[in-house]
Design an enzyme around this catalytic site. Sequence first.
Site, mmCIF file in Angstrom:
data_model
loop_
_atom_site.group_PDB
_atom_site.id
_atom_site.type_symbol
_atom_site.label_atom_id
_atom_site.label_comp_id
_atom_site.label_asym_id
_atom_site.label_seq_id
_atom_site.Cartn_x
_atom_site.Cartn_y
_atom_site.Cartn_z
ATOM 1 N NE ARG A 86 -7.757 17.001 2.390
ATOM 2 C CZ ARG A 86 -7.231 15.785 2.440
ATOM 3 N NH1 ARG A 86 -7.979 14.765 2.742
ATOM 4 N NH2 ARG A 86 -5.958 15.598 2.151
ATOM 5 C CE1 TYR A 112 -6.914 12.438 9.371
ATOM 6 C CE2 TYR A 112 -6.427 10.741 7.763
ATOM 7 C CZ TYR A 112 -6.005 11.728 8.615
ATOM 8 O OH TYR A 112 -4.675 12.021 8.720
ATOM 9 C CG ASN A 162 -1.396 20.752 6.218
ATOM 10 O OD1 ASN A 162 -1.399 19.615 6.683
ATOM 11 N ND2 ASN A 162 -2.505 21.452 6.042
ATOM 12 C CG HIS A 204 -9.221 10.356 3.943
ATOM 13 N ND1 HIS A 204 -9.291 8.978 3.980
ATOM 14 C CD2 HIS A 204 -7.958 10.654 3.552
ATOM 15 C CE1 HIS A 204 -8.115 8.471 3.633
ATOM 16 N NE2 HIS A 204 -7.290 9.463 3.369
ATOM 17 C CG HIS A 260 -3.595 4.306 -1.007
ATOM 18 N ND1 HIS A 260 -4.723 4.987 -1.433
ATOM 19 C CD2 HIS A 260 -3.146 4.978 0.087
ATOM 20 C CE1 HIS A 260 -4.943 6.016 -0.635
ATOM 21 N NE2 HIS A 260 -4.005 6.042 0.285
ATOM 22 N NE ARG A 306 6.488 10.881 0.798
ATOM 23 C CZ ARG A 306 5.952 10.981 -0.419
ATOM 24 N NH1 ARG A 306 4.735 11.479 -0.557
ATOM 25 N NH2 ARG A 306 6.615 10.578 -1.469
#
Length: 718
Positions: free
Chosen positions: A573, A477, A50, A601, A444, A414
């Site tokens: 989250r 997820y 992360n 998610h 997205h 990304r």
Amino acid sequence: MDLKKFEKSQYFVNRELSWLKFDERVLSEARDKTLPLFDRLKFLSITASNLDEFFMVRVASLKDQVHAGYEKTDIAGMTAREQLNEISLRTHELVHVQYNTLTRSLLPALEKAGLHLLQGHEELTKEQKEFVDRYFEDNVYPVLTPMAMDSSRPFPLIRNKTLNIGALISKKDKKDKKDHNELLFATVQVPSVLPRVVKIPSVREGDTTLILLEEIIERNIDKLFLSYDVVCAHPYRIMRNADLTIDEDEAEDLLVEIQRQLKKRQWGEVIRLEVEDSMDSRLLDILKKEFDIKDGDIYEINGPLDLTMLMKVYGTEGFEEYKTPKYNPAPVPQFQNDKDIFQVIREGDVFLHHPYMSFDPVVDFVRQAAKDPDVLAIKQTLYRVSGNSPIIAALAQAAENGKQVSVLVELKARFDEENNIVWAKKLEKAGCHVIYGLVGLKTHSKITLVVRREETGIRRYVHLATGNYNDSTAKLYTDCGIFTCDEHFGEDATAVFNMLSGYSEPKYWNKLIVAPIWMKDRFISLIEREAENAKKGLPAHIRAKMNSLCDPKVMAALYYASSCGVQIDLLVRGICCLKVGIPEVSENIHVRSIVGEFLEHSRIFYFENGGNPEIYMGSADWMPRNLDRRVEIVFPVEDEQIKKELDHILDLEFRDNVKAHILQPDGNYVKPDKRGKVLVNSQMEFCREATERARKLTHEDKKSRVFIPAEPAEDIKE
């Protein structure tokens, strides 16, 4: 509704500092001694991964702002320079806790469990030294490329995120080997094509001993510089600015421009340098000068660099009792029969909850559509897909079978840009019509449309979801989705793809809420409606689940609703720039974050609506980038049984007291007090429920599609 008075900087938290709080929550899982030992290793590895992405993108962006002389403040009133200073302070503290956790807690516990991760080649026994030296000669030496710096050889390119060993060397025939002027700098990259973690013979039978590849190289580094003495050698690692800057208006071919920009990631500005804390000061001075890096961006580390390697340690065989047992997604009950997938969807909307339910029906939906002679067209948006995607294979097969296949592949996803370029070319080669997204916007949204010829005419089948079409991450997820053949959804799905491929925005939408067109306004109006209902004394309640919350307009609307008496419960989250407990502003807002075995998610939005609840799901978080700069889809859930399931999901997650972290008025997150209470781990409960329901649901239950909550677990008290 005047929101201006709720948009004061003192009401908001800086986005980047909020993200660091999230990584601290992940780190707290690594420090939790009630978790299985290897699970803690995994969480520590995740904190490092992360942090890498945070630096390459967020810190890099702030550095760019400082270089450009950008002085505008963020929603919390901080300039880019102020943010960088605070980030440096917080991150150094975070890294210190990371390595304390490793060296003082995890490594001793691993020793007791029979796994030895050696911290230096000096610890090797004679037998281990012989093994390591032979391993170096046979496997490592042929791959290495040592590089020295002198008057004829400039400082070499050090690639982003690679681990390297820097050394100071001197000619063997020089009398004064320690004379600074006679020392040369040399470096060798620790090859990523070889395993970073190497298993070697153990002293005690039955144990497992591991050593890191850089220790093997460091032990044998003199073999790389035969005419020199190696004065010192230490590992180091750099992080570069990896944020892509693409002028889409000037890029004639987006595909070519992104490929060109990807190469620049290896040359970006160095924004972080990690070194061993015992590094020779002369060597460190050379690195500082060549990388042009300030002291605040240097991290002197007591331990192995790049803790993402702990995921490899996690994968070591033979320690299953120290890991949470792997969960196998349960089959989706509605598809546990011999019916055709399209027949099942015609009988009613089908709800999917991953990873608790299998992702297979989503793959099968595309596969069957590719083979079905009555299917005329398949249209799909792809943001991130797996390395060997069965969905890509099915789409290619569909095109080869003569169907109209249109796929929007988001090239700007990304760190998946290269992967998506490969898939785009493969799909084009198979005959698919590939769209590369809209100028200035990332696509997205998660939507698939299948157009099928049937006896009653053309029917459209739609899959809408909160997560990507990635069969690998679907096991990790938590996401939700639905299958439907409702004509209103079908019309809207067609309109979405026409908009993406032909830039034709429809005059009206039946059901779908689309960003950046009108999603933000719709959410604010839904929040305002709850506020008006509260003022009238009607039931008013907002429950929302998302990854991140940082849109100032939406947060101001939530503050307004709270001030009107609306109870607001948020599951966020990651980033949360909203503050709780501000008198007369956010006293009715409660925020919690769940960090568990799976990555939360899904996005679910519940509005009480005066006693007639409305529930929405979709791909968008309440962030400016989602609401203003992306093509996103949020959709209403109208099937009453599915609404009950979503209500149950939210209820269980808001009762979680094992993996939840509660946001406090001071900005810190704390875990709930569990003393004397029934323990509720929502993720583990969803696993149990999905397994039980799939097992218990009779054929009649499947046929009637009635939602049957699993029996509650036995009370467990701490």
